[in-house]
Design a protein around this motif. Sequence first.
Motif, PDB file in Angstrom:
ATOM      1  N   ASP A   1       0.825  -1.210   0.000  1.00 46.61           N
ATOM      2  CA  ASP A   1       0.000   0.000   0.000  1.00 46.61           C
ATOM      3  C   ASP A   1       0.860   1.263   0.000  1.00 46.61           C
ATOM      4  O   ASP A   1       1.876   1.336   0.691  1.00 46.61           O
ATOM      5  CB  ASP A   1      -0.894  -0.011   1.252  1.00 46.61           C
ATOM      6  N   ASN A   2       0.457   2.242  -0.798  1.00 45.01           N
ATOM      7  CA  ASN A   2       1.091   3.561  -0.720  1.00 45.01           C
ATOM      8  C   ASN A   2       0.054   4.623  -1.067  1.00 45.01           C
ATOM      9  O   ASN A   2       0.236   5.428  -1.978  1.00 45.01           O
ATOM     10  CB  ASN A   2       2.296   3.636  -1.688  1.00 45.01           C
ATOM     11  N   LEU A   3      -1.039   4.592  -0.322  1.00 45.63           N
ATOM     12  CA  LEU A   3      -2.145   5.508  -0.623  1.00 45.63           C
ATOM     13  C   LEU A   3      -1.747   6.975  -0.496  1.00 45.63           C
ATOM     14  O   LEU A   3      -2.392   7.842  -1.072  1.00 45.63           O
ATOM     15  CB  LEU A   3      -3.342   5.213   0.302  1.00 45.63           C
ATOM     16  N   SER A   4      -0.652   7.217   0.232  1.00 49.44           N
ATOM     17  CA  SER A   4      -0.241   8.617   0.407  1.00 49.44           C
ATOM     18  C   SER A   4       0.084   9.255  -0.945  1.00 49.44           C
ATOM     19  O   SER A   4      -0.016  10.469  -1.102  1.00 49.44           O
ATOM     20  CB  SER A   4       0.974   8.694   1.329  1.00 49.44           C
ATOM     21  N   SER A   5       0.430   8.424  -1.925  1.00 46.76           N
ATOM     22  CA  SER A   5       0.778   9.011  -3.228  1.00 46.76           C
ATOM     23  C   SER A   5      -0.424   9.692  -3.887  1.00 46.76           C
ATOM     24  O   SER A   5      -0.264  10.543  -4.752  1.00 46.76           O
ATOM     25  CB  SER A   5       1.357   7.944  -4.162  1.00 46.76           C
ATOM     26  N   LEU A   6      -1.622   9.318  -3.439  1.00 41.10           N
ATOM     27  CA  LEU A   6      -2.813   9.950  -4.028  1.00 41.10           C
ATOM     28  C   LEU A   6      -2.969  11.418  -3.640  1.00 41.10           C
ATOM     29  O   LEU A   6      -3.747  12.152  -4.254  1.00 41.10           O
ATOM     30  CB  LEU A   6      -4.081   9.181  -3.629  1.00 41.10           C
ATOM     31  N   SER A   7      -2.210  11.833  -2.626  1.00 36.38           N
ATOM     32  CA  SER A   7      -2.300  13.242  -2.246  1.00 36.38           C
ATOM     33  C   SER A   7      -1.376  14.121  -3.100  1.00 36.38           C
ATOM     34  O   SER A   7      -1.433  15.347  -3.011  1.00 36.38           O
ATOM     35  CB  SER A   7      -1.963  13.408  -0.758  1.00 36.38           C
ATOM     36  N   LEU A   8      -0.558  13.487  -3.915  1.00 29.47           N
ATOM     37  CA  LEU A   8       0.316  14.276  -4.789  1.00 29.47           C
ATOM     38  C   LEU A   8      -0.508  14.966  -5.873  1.00 29.47           C
ATOM     39  O   LEU A   8      -1.453  14.382  -6.416  1.00 29.47           O
ATOM     40  CB  LEU A   8       1.361  13.382  -5.460  1.00 29.47           C
ATOM     41  N   GLU A   9      -0.112  16.178  -6.186  1.00 31.30           N
ATOM     42  CA  GLU A   9      -0.803  16.935  -7.244  1.00 31.30           C
ATOM     43  C   GLU A   9      -0.530  16.289  -8.603  1.00 31.30           C
ATOM     44  O   GLU A   9      -1.424  16.068  -9.403  1.00 31.30           O
ATOM     45  CB  GLU A   9      -0.275  18.385  -7.231  1.00 31.30           C
TER      46      GLU A   9
ATOM     47  N   ALA B   1      -0.140   2.400  -4.831  1.00 28.20           N
ATOM     48  CA  ALA B   1       0.527   1.176  -4.387  1.00 28.20           C
ATOM     49  C   ALA B   1       1.925   1.114  -4.971  1.00 28.20           C
ATOM     50  O   ALA B   1       2.222   1.736  -5.989  1.00 28.20           O
ATOM     51  CB  ALA B   1      -0.278  -0.047  -4.818  1.00 28.20           C
ATOM     52  N   GLU B   2       2.719   0.371  -4.298  1.00 30.92           N
ATOM     53  CA  GLU B   2       4.106   0.215  -4.682  1.00 30.92           C
ATOM     54  C   GLU B   2       4.290  -1.233  -5.135  1.00 30.92           C
ATOM     55  O   GLU B   2       3.839  -2.146  -4.451  1.00 30.92           O
ATOM     56  CB  GLU B   2       4.903   0.427  -3.396  1.00 30.92           C
ATOM     57  N   ILE B   3       4.918  -1.414  -6.278  1.00 30.30           N
ATOM     58  CA  ILE B   3       5.208  -2.769  -6.745  1.00 30.30           C
ATOM     59  C   ILE B   3       6.593  -3.126  -6.223  1.00 30.30           C
ATOM     60  O   ILE B   3       7.575  -2.472  -6.543  1.00 30.30           O
ATOM     61  CB  ILE B   3       5.191  -2.834  -8.296  1.00 30.30           C
TER      62      ILE B   3
HETATM   63  C1  NAG Z   1       4.879   6.498  -2.114  1.00 31.80           C
HETATM   64  O1  NAG Z   1       4.239   7.734  -2.309  1.00 31.80           O
HETATM   65  C2  NAG Z   1       5.053   8.855  -2.026  1.00 31.80           C
HETATM   66  C3  NAG Z   1       4.207  10.084  -2.195  1.00 31.80           C
HETATM   67  O2  NAG Z   1       3.287  10.196  -1.174  1.00 31.80           O
HETATM   68  C4  NAG Z   1       6.237   8.883  -2.963  1.00 31.80           C
HETATM   69  O3  NAG Z   1       7.081   9.967  -2.645  1.00 31.80           O
HETATM   70  C5  NAG Z   1       6.997   7.591  -2.852  1.00 31.80           C
HETATM   71  O4  NAG Z   1       8.006   7.561  -3.851  1.00 31.80           O
HETATM   72  C6  NAG Z   1       6.076   6.401  -3.040  1.00 31.80           C
HETATM   73  N1  NAG Z   1       6.843   5.228  -2.825  1.00 31.80           N
HETATM   74  C7  NAG Z   1       7.156   4.397  -3.799  1.00 31.80           C
HETATM   75  C8  NAG Z   1       8.172   3.398  -3.474  1.00 31.80           C
HETATM   76  O5  NAG Z   1       6.621   4.447  -4.890  1.00 31.80           O
END
Ligand code: NAG
Length: 405
Positions: free
Chosen positions: A343-351, A361-363
Amino acid sequence: METCWWVLWWRLLVVLAVADVGLAIDEYSRADFPDGFIFGAGTSAYQVEGAANQDGRSPSVWDTFAHGGFAGGPTGDIAVDQYHKYKEDVQLMAEMGLDAYRFSISWSRLIPDGRGDVNPKGLEYYNNLINELISHGIKPLVSLYNFDHPQVLEDEYGGWVSRKMVEDFRAYAEVCFKVFGDRVSHWTTVNEPNILAHGSYDQGISPPGHCSPPFGAAACVHGNSTTEPYLVLHNILLAHASTVELYRRNYQGKQHGLIGITLYAFGFAPYSNLTEDVEATQRAKAFYLGWAADPLVYGDYPEIMKRNVGSRLPRFTTEESELVKGAFDFLGLIHYMQVSVKDNLSSLSLELRDFNADMGAEIMMALLGFDLIVQFPVRPRALQEILEDFKQLYGNPPIYVLENG
Ligand SMILES: *[C@@H]1O[C@H](CO)[C@@H](O)[C@H](O)[C@H]1NC(C)=O
Ligand SMILES: *[C@@H]1O[C@H](CO)[C@@H](O)[C@H](O)[C@H]1NC(C)=O
Ligand SMILES: *[C@@H]1O[C@H](CO)[C@@H](O)[C@H](O)[C@H]1NC(C)=O
């Protein structure tokens, strides 16, 4: 995966999924497989033909990419020279006992200007190859496109980022149906469109090598990782579907062949048993496989993609949706490896988001590193699980495993 084209020049396309790893491989024989099971091998044009500058062939985006020195890799200028050695190759296939040979046609060899005149030497080559296969009892399975449209079309309007490709692709396909269709029982249109869209237009690691910072594994000159992958897959699905419509309307009745498209499927397993990783795995399936399979079976993209990608995901009109839905007689399946999903839901907050960020998600694998070559995470059961997913999620469509290993 064609992005690893330099790894293996010949691959078994139907390989037994050995259930018990402990059993020695030679304890199996053909008799263990049902009648009608097809054993074969597969290649793509740029991998094997060579003769890149001969007899009227024009460069494809693969030539341009390979000559751009990506990763210091080799070019397909000569390759294994199947263009000149097809008789020898077919003889070897016959000695191996292959039932089928899957190869792709080089669009720029058959129609060097991308549209219009057919190159007689290109026509002669594929006729010779097909006839040679048939005379040895080997069934030709033909792929129309393997990441290699004519460079002239890339120069003229940007290839797959333009809707113009739909018409040019269909016209190219029609030439193939007309001249080869009397002898071809199985056609596939586009090879791995899901990997093509991601690898070529987000990561920049396969032709035409598009990406945009901060995304992409390569230093790209052109592209937009946040938008192009979605646009490209959309145009490919439309090109595929209108080609299938044409084949069914004008050729299938008299030629009695089948037509499909080939999708790449990772095996996906959650990184841990935490709920968020299990859910991330569902998202990964929707993004990597559902992206193409949902429109083909249900006529629309997965809900989670519509939600996360928003306005960057093209919409199907009602007519397009009906065209794409059901546009296959079979699905070609390509499977090599299992990866785990975190899981990497935090990436959804990126513009600014690309495919992986939209997926949240992270593979977990050095997907783009060269370690992949020596650390191919193969797990035989993953193929079984993918087939089960096709059965559960997509109504058990006819499937041919076209690459595996
Ligand atoms: C996960 O998301 C963050 C943004 O919230 C990003 O900076 C990071 O690279 C992501 N991690 C991976 C391994 O993709
Ligand atoms: C990519 O497209 C998006 C949406 O049109 C735009 O906001 C962004 O600036 C573009 N990025 C590049 C690198 O052109
Ligand atoms: C998840 O739980 C199952 C059943 O307890 C176990 O077999 C499996 O190894 C676990 N997976 C991970 C990644 O921890």
